[in-house]
Design a protein around this motif. Structure first.
Motif, mmCIF file in Angstrom:
data_model
loop_
_atom_site.group_PDB
_atom_site.id
_atom_site.type_symbol
_atom_site.label_atom_id
_atom_site.label_comp_id
_atom_site.label_asym_id
_atom_site.label_seq_id
_atom_site.Cartn_x
_atom_site.Cartn_y
_atom_site.Cartn_z
ATOM 1 N N LYS A 12 -93.548 -63.049 84.233
ATOM 2 C CA LYS A 12 -93.797 -63.724 85.507
ATOM 3 C C LYS A 12 -94.303 -65.135 85.261
ATOM 4 N N GLY A 13 -95.261 -65.257 84.369
ATOM 5 C CA GLY A 13 -95.807 -66.577 84.065
ATOM 6 C C GLY A 13 -94.784 -67.502 83.443
ATOM 7 N N LEU A 14 -93.945 -66.960 82.569
ATOM 8 C CA LEU A 14 -92.930 -67.774 81.903
ATOM 9 C C LEU A 14 -91.882 -68.256 82.893
ATOM 10 N N VAL A 15 -91.432 -67.393 83.783
ATOM 11 C CA VAL A 15 -90.430 -67.797 84.767
ATOM 12 C C VAL A 15 -91.030 -68.790 85.753
ATOM 13 N N GLN A 16 -92.255 -68.551 86.164
ATOM 14 C CA GLN A 16 -92.891 -69.406 87.149
ATOM 15 C C GLN A 16 -93.168 -70.802 86.592
ATOM 16 N N ASN A 17 -93.704 -70.883 85.379
ATOM 17 C CA ASN A 17 -94.110 -72.171 84.811
ATOM 18 C C ASN A 17 -93.128 -72.715 83.783
ATOM 19 N N GLU A 18 -92.197 -71.884 83.322
ATOM 20 C CA GLU A 18 -91.203 -72.206 82.296
ATOM 21 C C GLU A 18 -91.833 -72.485 80.943
ATOM 22 N N ARG A 19 -93.141 -72.229 80.819
ATOM 23 C CA ARG A 19 -93.824 -72.460 79.552
ATOM 24 C C ARG A 19 -95.192 -71.800 79.634
ATOM 25 N N ILE A 20 -95.550 -70.996 78.621
ATOM 26 C CA ILE A 20 -96.883 -70.388 78.586
ATOM 27 C C ILE A 20 -97.417 -70.419 77.167
ATOM 28 N N GLU A 21 -98.735 -70.327 77.074
ATOM 29 C CA GLU A 21 -99.408 -70.273 75.781
ATOM 30 C C GLU A 21 -99.977 -68.880 75.603
ATOM 31 N N THR A 22 -99.663 -68.257 74.469
ATOM 32 C CA THR A 22 -100.126 -66.900 74.183
ATOM 33 C C THR A 22 -100.235 -66.741 72.672
ATOM 34 N N THR A 23 -100.546 -65.540 72.210
ATOM 35 C CA THR A 23 -100.622 -65.326 70.767
ATOM 36 C C THR A 23 -99.215 -65.246 70.182
ATOM 37 N N LEU A 24 -99.102 -65.519 68.911
ATOM 38 C CA LEU A 24 -97.798 -65.568 68.255
ATOM 39 C C LEU A 24 -97.049 -64.232 68.297
ATOM 40 N N PRO A 25 -97.689 -63.089 68.000
ATOM 41 C CA PRO A 25 -96.945 -61.831 68.081
ATOM 42 C C PRO A 25 -96.449 -61.516 69.494
ATOM 43 N N LYS A 26 -97.259 -61.834 70.511
ATOM 44 C CA LYS A 26 -96.826 -61.604 71.888
ATOM 45 C C LYS A 26 -95.653 -62.509 72.230
ATOM 46 N N ALA A 27 -95.700 -63.748 71.801
ATOM 47 C CA ALA A 27 -94.620 -64.692 72.092
ATOM 48 C C ALA A 27 -93.318 -64.247 71.437
#
Length: 133
Positions: A26-41
């Motif tokens: 949801k966050g990625l589609v909404q903002n087209e960019r998110i910051e998270t941990t490397l394994p999650k990404a």
């Protein structure tokens, strides 16, 4: 042995992991960019690329498949009308993961995941309304 077992568990139970990926999507589609941990990404890439592939198909079945991961009408509309048409001539690899280094608090590897071709758009500041006399 983990024969034919895809994906990482990330130290979470199945239900928690599924909900976590839904929220990240949801966050990625909404903002087209998110910051998270490397394994999650890295794990999120798979889901983000799949919803763009379904968005490129554009039929009813594809829309229902995207609703499984993003149960939000506005965001699904954005996938089909804004994001997917950008990638029509691209065969895959719709996301990129950029390593950011270690987080100060616990030393976790951080990463930025974004759609390829993302252009930064600064948010407009709201002007303060003047009080009338």
């Amino acid at each position: 042995m983990r024969h034919n077992v895809a994906g990482k568990k990330l130290g979470r139970k199945t239900e928690h992991r599924i909900l976590m990926f839904r929220n990240l999507l949801k966050g990625l589609v909404q903002n087209e960019r998110i910051e998270t941990t490397l394994p999650k990404a890295k794990a999120l890439r798979h889901f983000a690329d799949r919803i763009i592939t379904w968005g490129k198909k554009g039929n009813l079945h594809a829309k229902r498949m995207v609703y499984r991961y993003i149960p939000n009408h506005k965001l699904v509309k954005k996938v089909f009308e804004e994001l997917a048409p950008k990638f029509m001539d691209r065969a895959g690899g719709y996301t990129r993961v950029i390593k950011l280094g270690k987080r100060d608090g616990d030393g976790a590897e951080m990463a930025l995941i974004e759609y390829v071709g993302y252009v930064f758009k600064p948010k407009k500041k709201k002007e303060k309304k003047e009080k009338g006399k």
